[in-house]
Design a protein around this motif. Structure first.
Motif, mmCIF file in Angstrom:
data_model
loop_
_atom_site.group_PDB
_atom_site.id
_atom_site.type_symbol
_atom_site.label_atom_id
_atom_site.label_comp_id
_atom_site.label_asym_id
_atom_site.label_seq_id
_atom_site.Cartn_x
_atom_site.Cartn_y
_atom_site.Cartn_z
ATOM 1 N N GLY A 173 0.812 -1.206 0.000
ATOM 2 C CA GLY A 173 0.000 0.000 0.000
ATOM 3 C C GLY A 173 0.846 1.258 0.000
ATOM 4 O O GLY A 173 0.544 2.227 -0.709
ATOM 5 N N VAL A 174 1.903 1.267 0.810
ATOM 6 C CA VAL A 174 2.818 2.417 0.812
ATOM 7 C C VAL A 174 3.460 2.579 -0.556
ATOM 8 O O VAL A 174 3.607 3.696 -1.069
ATOM 9 C CB VAL A 174 3.897 2.251 1.903
ATOM 10 C CG1 VAL A 174 4.828 3.462 1.913
ATOM 11 C CG2 VAL A 174 3.263 2.076 3.271
ATOM 12 N N GLU A 184 15.449 6.898 6.322
ATOM 13 C CA GLU A 184 16.025 6.882 7.668
ATOM 14 C C GLU A 184 15.054 7.484 8.682
ATOM 15 O O GLU A 184 14.930 7.002 9.813
ATOM 16 C CB GLU A 184 17.340 7.663 7.678
ATOM 17 C CG GLU A 184 18.465 7.017 6.874
ATOM 18 C CD GLU A 184 18.990 5.752 7.531
ATOM 19 O OE1 GLU A 184 18.830 5.603 8.757
ATOM 20 O OE2 GLU A 184 19.564 4.898 6.822
ATOM 21 N N LEU A 185 14.357 8.538 8.296
ATOM 22 C CA LEU A 185 13.401 9.185 9.197
ATOM 23 C C LEU A 185 12.234 8.257 9.540
ATOM 24 O O LEU A 185 11.766 8.222 10.684
ATOM 25 C CB LEU A 185 12.869 10.472 8.562
ATOM 26 C CG LEU A 185 13.840 11.662 8.549
ATOM 27 C CD1 LEU A 185 13.404 12.698 7.525
ATOM 28 C CD2 LEU A 185 13.927 12.295 9.938
ATOM 29 N N THR A 186 11.744 7.512 8.556
ATOM 30 C CA THR A 186 10.592 6.644 8.804
ATOM 31 C C THR A 186 10.927 5.509 9.762
ATOM 32 O O THR A 186 10.014 4.882 10.323
ATOM 33 C CB THR A 186 10.041 6.052 7.489
ATOM 34 O OG1 THR A 186 11.071 5.290 6.835
ATOM 35 C CG2 THR A 186 9.550 7.150 6.559
ATOM 36 N N ARG A 187 12.209 5.230 9.954
ATOM 37 C CA ARG A 187 12.614 4.190 10.896
ATOM 38 C C ARG A 187 12.549 4.667 12.348
ATOM 39 O O ARG A 187 12.735 3.870 13.262
ATOM 40 C CB ARG A 187 14.036 3.713 10.574
ATOM 41 C CG ARG A 187 14.166 2.974 9.249
ATOM 42 C CD ARG A 187 15.558 2.388 9.075
ATOM 43 N NE ARG A 187 15.635 1.548 7.881
ATOM 44 C CZ ARG A 187 16.153 1.940 6.714
ATOM 45 N NH1 ARG A 187 16.663 3.164 6.603
ATOM 46 N NH2 ARG A 187 16.175 1.119 5.683
ATOM 47 N N LEU A 188 12.308 5.966 12.546
ATOM 48 C CA LEU A 188 12.402 6.551 13.883
ATOM 49 C C LEU A 188 11.055 6.846 14.535
ATOM 50 O O LEU A 188 11.012 7.272 15.679
ATOM 51 C CB LEU A 188 13.230 7.846 13.807
ATOM 52 C CG LEU A 188 14.654 7.689 13.279
ATOM 53 C CD1 LEU A 188 15.325 9.041 13.137
ATOM 54 C CD2 LEU A 188 15.472 6.778 14.195
ATOM 55 N N ARG A 248 9.559 -0.599 9.058
ATOM 56 C CA ARG A 248 10.129 -1.532 8.074
ATOM 57 C C ARG A 248 9.513 -1.332 6.694
ATOM 58 O O ARG A 248 10.210 -1.332 5.681
ATOM 59 C CB ARG A 248 9.911 -2.988 8.521
ATOM 60 C CG ARG A 248 10.691 -3.359 9.770
ATOM 61 C CD ARG A 248 10.524 -4.830 10.115
ATOM 62 N NE ARG A 248 11.079 -5.694 9.091
ATOM 63 C CZ ARG A 248 10.440 -6.743 8.565
ATOM 64 N NH1 ARG A 248 9.207 -7.029 8.951
ATOM 65 N NH2 ARG A 248 11.027 -7.490 7.653
ATOM 66 N N SER A 249 8.191 -1.179 6.640
ATOM 67 C CA SER A 249 7.511 -1.138 5.340
ATOM 68 C C SER A 249 7.772 0.170 4.597
ATOM 69 O O SER A 249 7.917 0.162 3.360
ATOM 70 C CB SER A 249 6.005 -1.341 5.535
ATOM 71 O OG SER A 249 5.457 -0.355 6.382
ATOM 72 N N LEU A 280 9.637 3.337 -0.093
ATOM 73 C CA LEU A 280 10.203 4.588 -0.613
ATOM 74 C C LEU A 280 11.332 4.322 -1.591
ATOM 75 O O LEU A 280 11.366 4.871 -2.701
ATOM 76 C CB LEU A 280 10.705 5.449 0.546
ATOM 77 C CG LEU A 280 9.641 6.148 1.401
ATOM 78 C CD1 LEU A 280 10.278 6.713 2.667
ATOM 79 C CD2 LEU A 280 8.966 7.271 0.611
ATOM 80 N N LEU A 281 12.273 3.482 -1.190
ATOM 81 C CA LEU A 281 13.439 3.219 -2.032
ATOM 82 C C LEU A 281 13.052 2.456 -3.295
ATOM 83 O O LEU A 281 13.500 2.796 -4.401
ATOM 84 C CB LEU A 281 14.487 2.436 -1.231
ATOM 85 C CG LEU A 281 15.054 3.180 -0.009
ATOM 86 C CD1 LEU A 281 15.892 2.233 0.847
ATOM 87 C CD2 LEU A 281 15.884 4.377 -0.435
ATOM 88 N N LEU A 282 12.214 1.433 -3.143
ATOM 89 C CA LEU A 282 11.783 0.648 -4.297
ATOM 90 C C LEU A 282 10.928 1.481 -5.238
ATOM 91 O O LEU A 282 11.079 1.413 -6.470
ATOM 92 C CB LEU A 282 11.004 -0.584 -3.829
ATOM 93 C CG LEU A 282 10.424 -1.484 -4.931
ATOM 94 C CD1 LEU A 282 11.548 -2.024 -5.814
ATOM 95 C CD2 LEU A 282 9.618 -2.626 -4.318
#
Length: 425
Positions: free
Chosen positions: A16-17, A65-69, A219-220, A225-227
């Motif tokens: 979904g993301v 990196e921000l979404t991991r926080l 994680r998701s 984002l990168l993919l």
């Protein structure tokens, strides 16, 4: 950082993301860009898009990196608020939201214009108004009744809009003339078109906003984002390659990809791409609504806006915030005389990029991590320079408009603060 409980249902996963990322990036811009790029830099155009994607990847790495926080909704507003305080976060969130609201109204007019090319009756009068209300109202309803349903709708839209583009790309590359030696353009030519190329890659940040409705967002979201950016960059590269090495390139068509499809598929091919454009803009509108409509609820959760915006529906969604966004977008689209303000949306994004990147070291320290890692050291300088350079390409009107939004938002903020200090709910 330990996951925090969410009052919203976490019904969206990595796929979904990814749909929000892809549809946030691919709107209507790429359908008109190939001819302008080819005229500016010739056969270097595909490589310019590839370079643009690589540069924007530096910004995306910082956002990953921000979404991991954090696992809370808000995206750029959340990052700025957690790092620098409530008011700076509010300014970033409010200006981003206001600009996205206007952009949503502008984008639906683009959809109406393309739809009118297929069905002229919807291009004016009551039929035009009915189409606008139907589109934006329908997207609003789907968002209210659950983000899981939004993901299903976006998935179908993504398939129907990407499949024709992929077919056109493969056919175009197969039929393309021999590329010959690559001729590097003059720097002035690249500089003149670089901003237009860069704008084709904005919109990925929308996917970071509904973190509170995402399963395991730490994680998701980085994965998506990168993919998502990598996938879109390759599609852009392939489409531009097919166009720049076709007989259509340089002939000045107003709808270059439609003309390219007509060259290979006749009237049916051109009609298919025209329908794909409508679907693409509709998917872009849906992705934009799904993300930006959650911004007021995130600010309400922090006490920065009235609690009304954060009320949860029986479907586990911030219904009031979603409906408010939908009604606002309809009103702006009916104004029908503000398309120049759409550029403000990009400026607001750049402000969000810069503030988010600057917040990253502080947020990492708050999470008990070193301020920098290898990815940040390599990506952050490139991301900041790129964002600041793009911001210098805007004009005084864009800055004044954005400042006006900030002033209006600040008044609302301080009214809400006064109400909180007086114990008013």
């Amino acid at each position: 950082m330990n996951p925090e409980p969410s009052k919203y249902r976490r019904d969206m996963g990595t796929l979904g993301v990814l749909f929000i990322v892809v549809n946030g990036l691919i709107g209507a811009g790429i359908f008109g860009l190939p001819e302008a790029l080819h005229v500016a830099v010739g056969s270097f155009a595909p490589w310019l898009l590839l370079i643009g994607g690589v540069l924007v990847m530096a910004i995306v790495v910082c956002f990953a990196e921000l979404t991991r926080l954090t696992d809370r909704s808000g995206g750029p507003q959340r990052y700025a608020a957690d790092a620098f305080g409530a008011y700076p976060g509010f300014v970033v969130g409010w200006t981003f939201y206001a600009a996205r609201l206007i952009s949503q109204g502008a984008n639906v007019l683009v959809l109406v214009a393309y739809a009118a090319a297929l069905w002229p009756v919807v291009g004016e009068g009551a039929a035009k108004v009915a189409l606008i209300i139907t589109v934006l109202g329908g997207i609003t309803v789907v968002n209210v009744i659950g983000i899981k349903r939004v993901v299903a709708v976006l998935g179908a839209m993504t398939l129907f809009k990407l499949l024709p583009l992929l077919i056109l790309m493969v056919v175009g590359i197969s039929a393309a003339a021999s590329p010959g030696p690559l001729v590097l353009p003059q720097f002035s030519a690249v500089e003149g078109i670089a901003l237009a190329a860069l704008y084709a890659f904005v919109g990925f940040e929308n996917a970071t906003i509904p973190a509170g409705e995402t399963r395991d967002p730490q994680r998701s979201m980085p994965r998506a984002l990168l993919l998502g950016l990598a996938l879109v960059t390759l599609i852009y590269f392939g489409l531009q390659w097919a166009y720049s090495h076709s007989v259509i390139a340089g002939t000045g068509p107003e709808a270059p990809l439609t003309a390219l499809a007509g060259e290979y598929g006749g009237d049916i091919g051109a009609l298919l791409i025209a329908a794909t454009i409508v679907m693409s803009v509709l998917a872009n509108l849906t992705a934009g609504h799904t993300s930006a409509s959650r911004m007021p609820s995130a600010m309400a959760d922090d006490g920065l806006l009235p609690g009304w915006f954060g009320r949860v529906s029986r479907w586990g969604t911030p219904a009031n915030s979603i409906v408010f966004y939908g009604v606002g977008a309809i009103l702006f689209s009916l104004w029908d005389d503000f398309l120049a303000l759409a550029a403000v949306s990009t400026l607001a994004r750049l402000l969000a990029y810069v503030s988010s990147i600057l917040a990253l070291p502080r947020l990492r320290r708050q999470a008990g991590l070193p301020a920098f890692n290898t990815s940040i050291v390599l990506a952050a300088p490139v991301a900041l320079v790129l964002s600041l350079w793009a911001a210098t390409q805007t004009n005084a009107f864009h800055w004044q408009t954005l400042l006006g939004f900030a002033v209006v938002g600040s008044l609302l903020y301080f009214l809400a603060w006064r109400g909180r200090s007086q114990g008013v709910g």
